[in-house]
Write an enzyme that holds these catalytic residues in place. Structure first.
Site, PDB file in Angstrom:
ATOM      1  N   ASP A 102       0.820  -1.202   0.000  1.00  0.00           N
ATOM      2  CA  ASP A 102       0.000   0.000   0.000  1.00  0.00           C
ATOM      3  C   ASP A 102       0.858   1.258   0.000  1.00  0.00           C
ATOM      4  OD1 ASP A 102      -2.115   1.765   0.216  1.00  0.00           O
ATOM      5  OD2 ASP A 102      -2.325   1.510   2.376  1.00  0.00           O
ATOM      6  N   ASP A 334      -2.030   5.811  -5.784  1.00  0.00           N
ATOM      7  CA  ASP A 334      -2.348   4.881  -4.705  1.00  0.00           C
ATOM      8  C   ASP A 334      -2.445   3.454  -5.231  1.00  0.00           C
ATOM      9  OD1 ASP A 334      -3.138   3.792  -2.310  1.00  0.00           O
ATOM     10  OD2 ASP A 334      -5.156   4.626  -2.349  1.00  0.00           O
TER      11      ASP A 334
END
Length: 484
Positions: A102, A334
C-alpha cells in the site's frame, strides 16, 4: 504432519524472492499477487459493485481523520496486491508473512499470536495465515522516534507516561525499559490496536535487522496486514533506506493487466526495489513532480492539469493542480485503491464528453450502472468505439495516454441465475463527490486499475513519480532471466 506443513511453508517462501545484483547497483525484485475472491461473489457485476464501493469508502475516509493517527488500509477483495517476506532469521525462527502492498499508508503491520479478528467472516486472507509469536524482548521503547511516529508525533514524555514509566525516570529521560504503548489505527470499515516491535526481516540474501513493525492482536474487519510504502519514518522504503540508500530511495511496480475473472490465470506483477540498470536510461518514463502534503505527509501527491477525451481537453479544477496549507488538493498515486476517484465537476465533464462520443452508437445500460456502481455503461451489440483518454499532469507538463482496458471494461452481464447474458462495457473512473466537500484531503486518487500495464516508478531522491508503458508479464520474465 505439522512439521511437513511447516517445511512446505518455508520452501514456498524461499521461491518468492529474487535478489538481482549488478556491478553498479543492487535491485530486489518481489512478486505482487493480485487478490480476488471467486468464492465470495457469484457474478462479475457483484464483484465490481463491492470493489467500486470500497474504492469510494477508502477515498472519502482519507479526509475524515480527527485526533487519532488513522490510515486508510487496503481494501479487499479484487482491489489489492500482496507481497511476502520472512520475519526472523534461520530455518527454526523464520516465519512467512503475506501483506497488502500500500503506497497510501506509512506503517508495516500484521497479525500476531494470539490474534482475534472481529467481523472477519468471509473476508479473504492470503496465506500463509499462521500469526507469528513476538516476545516483549523485541518491543520498541517509548523513547524511540518510531514510537512517536506511530502515535502521530506525540512527545516522548507523554508516551512514557502512557507506558506508566516512573516520574523520576521521565524527568531524567530514562524510560528505555518501558515499551511503546499500544496505538490505534482506524480505516474505512475497520480498525486495529497494535504494539510496536523490532525484529529481523529477511528477503532472500537481504537481511534487515531491527526492522520496526506494528503487531496487532485484535482487529476489526481486517484479517491480513499492510506493508506501508508511503512517505513516512516507519514505511518500508524509509526503513530500507537506512540499510541501503540505493535500495530505499527508489522503487517501482508493474501491474499485470487483470480482469475481474477469478478463473483467469495471472502472472506475478514485479515490485522492483532499488535502481535497476537500464530501467529508464532511454527516457521511456514520463515524470511528474511530487507535491508536499503538510497534513498527510505519507501520500505520493501529484498535480493534474486536466484529462483529454479524444481530442477534447478538459481542464482540471484548481484543487487537483496543487496541495494547499491545509492538506487539501492534489492527486494521490495509490496502489491500494482500485478505481480512480475524481471530483464531481471533472468527472461529470469527462462523462459528458465520453457519452457524447460513445452514446450515439451504443445504448446506455443504466441497469448495469446501478448493479456495478460504475458508469457510464453501454450495451455492446457491435464492437465498441471508445475515445482515447489522456491524463495531463501539472508537474513537468507531462501526459500519460491510458490503454483502453485501463478505463473501459467489457464483460458479460446477466441477472443472477439468468441463462442469457449481454456484452456490456463500463467506464472505470468514479465520481469522488462534490468539489466543495473535498477539503482536508486529496482532491482525487489515481487507482491501481488505471496504473496496470505501466511501470510506475517512485523516485524519492528526485521527488517525482514516473510512468512507462510495459508488458509487465514479460518484464517479470526478463528479471527472472537476469537473476539466472
Amino acid at each position: 504432519m505439522a512439521s511437513s506443513a511447516r517445511k512446505l511453508e518455508l520452501l514456498w517462501f524461499i521461491l518468492i524472492f529474487i535478489w538481482v545484483p549488478s556491478s553498479s547497483s543492487q535491485t530486489l525484485v518481489m512478486p505482487l499477487t493480485h487478490s480476488i475472491s471467486k468464492e465470495q461473489f457469484n457474478s462479475t457485476h457483484n464483484l465490481l459493485k463491492s470493489t467500486s464501493t470500497r474504492s469510494a469508502v477508502r477515498f472519502h475516509h482519507q479526509r475524515q481523520r480527527h485526533r487519532q493517527h488513522q490510515v486508510s488500509l487496503p481494501l479487499s477483495p479484487g482491489s489489492d496486491y500482496t507481497l511476502s517476506f520472512t520475519l526472523g532469521s534461520g530455518p527454526a525462527q523464520a516465519h512467512p508473512i503475506t501483506l497488502y502492498m500500500d503506497t497510501g499508508s506509512d506503517l508495516v503491520w500484521f497479525p500476531c499470536a494470539p490474534f482475534e479478528c472481529i467481523l472477519c467472516e468471509g473476508k479473504p486472507s492470503p496465506g500463509p495465515i499462521r500469526p507469528p509469536n513476538i516476545t516483549r524482548a523485541h518491543a520498541v521503547s517509548c523513547q524511540s522516534p518510531a514510537c512517536s511516529a506511530a502515535h502521530s508525533s506525540t512527545s516522548s514524555s507523554d508516551l512514557c507516561a502512557m507506558a506508566r514509566c516512573p516520574l523520576d525516570a521521565i524527568e531524567t529521560s530514562d524510560c528505555s525499559s518501558s515499551a511503546c504503548p499500544p496505538f490505534y489505527y482506524a480505516y474505512g470499515d475497520g480498525s486495529l490496536i497494535a504494539n510496536l516491535y523490532r525484529h529481523t526481516l529477511s528477503m532472500s540474501s537481504l537481511v534487515l535487522k531491527n526492522f520496526t513493525f506494528g503487531c496487532a492482536h485484535t482487529t476489526l474487519g481486517e484479517p491480513t496486514g499492510v506493508a506501508g510504502f508511503g512517505r513516512g519514518l516507519l514505511s518500508f522504503p524509509a526503513q530500507l533506506a537506512t540499510f541501503s540508500p540505493q535500495l530505499g530511495n527508489r522503487f517501482s511496480y508493474c501491474l499485470v493487466s487483470h480482469s475481474f475473472n477469478g478463473d483467469r490465470i495471472r502472472r506475478p506483477s514485479p515490485l522492483i526495489i532499488g535502481r535497476r540498470d537500464g530501467g529508464d536510461e532511454h527516457g521511456e518514463f514520463v515524470y511528474t513532480s511530487l507535491l508536499r502534503n503538510p497534513k498527510h505527509p505519507y501520500f505520493y501527491s501529484v498535480g493534474l492539469a486536466g484529462i483529454s477525451v479524444g481530442k477534447r481537453d478538459i481542464p482540471a479544477p484548481e484543487i487537483l493542480r496543487k496541495v494547499d496549507a491545509t492538506g487539501s488538493g492534489g492527486v494521490v498515486v495509490d496502489s491500494g485503491t482500485t478505481f480512480t476517484m475524481l471530483p464531481a465537476s471533472l468527472y461529470n465533464s469527462v462523462v459528458a464528453e465520453f457519452d457524447r462520443r460513445v452514446g450515439r452508437i451504443h445504448k446506455r445500460a443504466s441497469e448495469v450502472e446501478g448493479k456495478t456502481g460504475l458508469g457510464p455503461c453501454y450495451y455492446l451489440d457491435t464492437v465498441a468505439q471508445v475515445p482515447a483518454v489522456t491524463l495531463r499532469f501539472a508537474g513537468n507538463d507531462s501526459s500519460v495516454v491510458l490503454p483502453r482496458r485501463n478505463y473501459f471494461y467489457e464483460f458479460l452481464y446477466g441477472e443472477d441465475g439468468a441463462t442469457t447474458k449481454r456484452r456490456v462495457g463500463c467506464m472505470m473512473l468514479m465520481n469522488g463527490g462534490d468539489d466543495s466537500e473535498l477539503s482536508g484531503g486529496p482532491g482525487a486518487t489515481l487507482g491501481n486499475y488505471q496504473q496496470q500495464g505501466f511501470e510506475v516508478i517512485y523516485d524519492l531522491e528526485k521527488q517525482r513519480v514516473g510512468f512507462a508503458r510495459r508488458q509487465c508479464a514479460l518484464l517479470w520474465d526478463s528479471l527472472n532471466r537476469e537473476k539466472n
